[in-house]
Design an enzyme around this catalytic site. Structure first.
Site, short mmCIF file in Angstrom:
data_model
loop_
_atom_site.label_atom_id
_atom_site.label_comp_id
_atom_site.label_asym_id
_atom_site.label_seq_id
_atom_site.Cartn_x
_atom_site.Cartn_y
_atom_site.Cartn_z
N HIS A 18 0.74 -1.03 -0.13
CA HIS A 18 -0.45 0.27 -0.20
C HIS A 18 0.87 1.53 0.22
O HIS A 18 0.39 2.11 -0.75
CB HIS A 18 -0.84 0.27 1.51
CG HIS A 18 -1.76 -1.43 1.75
ND1 HIS A 18 -2.18 -1.58 2.71
CD2 HIS A 18 -2.89 -1.46 0.61
CE1 HIS A 18 -3.17 -2.87 2.26
NE2 HIS A 18 -3.31 -2.14 1.38
N LYS A 42 -14.26 -8.93 5.24
CA LYS A 42 -13.36 -9.62 5.45
C LYS A 42 -13.65 -9.41 7.16
O LYS A 42 -13.65 -8.06 7.74
CB LYS A 42 -12.13 -8.57 5.02
CG LYS A 42 -11.67 -8.84 3.47
CD LYS A 42 -10.48 -7.76 3.19
CE LYS A 42 -9.80 -8.36 1.53
NZ LYS A 42 -9.22 -7.02 0.69
N ARG A 91 -2.08 -6.54 -8.44
CA ARG A 91 -1.38 -7.37 -8.59
C ARG A 91 -1.27 -8.30 -9.10
O ARG A 91 -0.30 -8.56 -10.35
CB ARG A 91 -1.46 -7.86 -5.99
CG ARG A 91 -0.37 -6.84 -5.13
CD ARG A 91 -1.34 -7.62 -4.40
NE ARG A 91 -2.40 -7.51 -4.32
CZ ARG A 91 -3.82 -7.63 -3.40
NH1 ARG A 91 -3.05 -8.31 -2.55
NH2 ARG A 91 -5.08 -7.53 -2.78
N SER A 129 -2.74 -8.39 3.20
CA SER A 129 -2.66 -8.10 4.16
C SER A 129 -3.22 -8.90 5.39
O SER A 129 -3.16 -9.51 6.43
CB SER A 129 -4.19 -6.32 5.17
OG SER A 129 -3.82 -5.41 3.92
P1 ADP Z 1 -10.11 -4.26 -0.05
O1 ADP Z 1 -10.27 -4.61 1.04
O2 ADP Z 1 -10.52 -2.82 -0.34
O3 ADP Z 1 -9.28 -4.49 -0.71
P2 ADP Z 1 -7.21 -3.23 1.01
O4 ADP Z 1 -6.80 -3.21 2.16
O5 ADP Z 1 -6.64 -5.15 0.63
O6 ADP Z 1 -8.62 -3.32 0.47
O7 ADP Z 1 -5.98 -3.16 -0.36
C1 ADP Z 1 -6.39 -1.45 -0.78
C2 ADP Z 1 -5.66 -1.27 -1.98
O8 ADP Z 1 -4.59 -2.02 -2.35
C3 ADP Z 1 -6.39 -2.23 -3.78
O9 ADP Z 1 -6.07 -1.74 -4.61
C4 ADP Z 1 -5.99 -3.69 -3.31
O10 ADP Z 1 -4.97 -4.16 -4.68
C5 ADP Z 1 -3.88 -2.62 -3.31
N1 ADP Z 1 -3.47 -3.94 -2.93
C6 ADP Z 1 -3.11 -4.23 -1.43
N2 ADP Z 1 -1.77 -5.25 -1.45
C7 ADP Z 1 -1.55 -4.59 -2.16
C8 ADP Z 1 0.34 -4.76 -2.80
N3 ADP Z 1 1.42 -5.69 -2.10
N4 ADP Z 1 1.09 -3.75 -4.11
C9 ADP Z 1 -0.31 -2.80 -4.84
N5 ADP Z 1 -1.81 -3.19 -4.18
C10 ADP Z 1 -1.99 -3.65 -3.56
#
Ligand code: ADP
Length: 156
Positions: A18, A42, A91, A129
């Site tokens: 992130h 989640k 990703r 995450s």
């Molecule tokens: P959500 O529950 O809305 O998917 P996340 O916190 O899991 O929220 O992810 C928020 C954003 O960050 C999403 O667009 C996700 O694809 C992106 N993201 C999560 N991990 C990574 C990573 N390792 N590299 C790039 N983008 C990521």
């Protein structure tokens, strides 16, 4: 015109994946609002206040980044704060399929909005995450996957 983007997510917790997306997007926008929401599918691990404090600490001193909490639709938040862009990270092809549907529905709800996708760095492809949460839940060391300044215990 001020280019304001929303980066919505559950950020449970905020990872170096992130962080990298935010840092790389900063040159595209005048202001980037990281919007912490609850993903209904989640189960939360870090309390909301902890997630917000964590992200605020990561970007302390960066006046282009703001952190907010929201409970309504992402497009409603965009309308409220005058954001024309939604930032998301990609990703895998699975991310793409999921993000495509959300972006197209968001566009159908609010035509002025554009979704902007940044492709993850190769070394961040496997970071998500839920894996970091599992490591922390069982007392492992997740520091490799979290921003350098973060001690996760502080935010639980
Ligand atoms: P959500 O529950 O809305 O998917 P996340 O916190 O899991 O929220 O992810 C928020 C954003 O960050 C999403 O667009 C996700 O694809 C992106 N993201 C999560 N991990 C990574 C990573 N390792 N590299 C790039 N983008 C990521």
């Amino acid at each position: 015109m001020n280019k304001i983007a929303i980066f919505p997510g559950s950020f449970d917790p905020f990872t170096i994946g992130h962080e990298s997306i935010v840092l790389r997007a900063l040159s595209l926008f005048d202001k980037l609002i990281i919007a912490v929401g609850n993903n209904e599918t989640k189960k939360g691990f870090f309390p909301l206040a902890g997630r917000i404090a964590m992200i605020n600490d990561v970007f302390a001193g960066n006046n282009k980044v703001e952190v907010v909490h929201y409970e309504d639709l992402t497009v409603s938040l965009c309308q409220r704060v005058g954001a024309m862009y939604i930032l998301r990270g990609l990703r895998t092809s699975a991310d793409f399929e999921y993000e495509r549907a959300i972006a197209q529905v968001n566009k159908a709800m609010y035509d002025d909005i554009e979704s902007v996708f940044i492709l993850t760095l190769p070394e961040h492809t496997s970071i998500n995450s839920s894996i970091v949460r599992e490591i922390l839940r069982y007392g492992g060391d997740a520091s490799k996957f979290m921003p350098a300044s973060i001690d996760p215990k502080k935010y639980l």
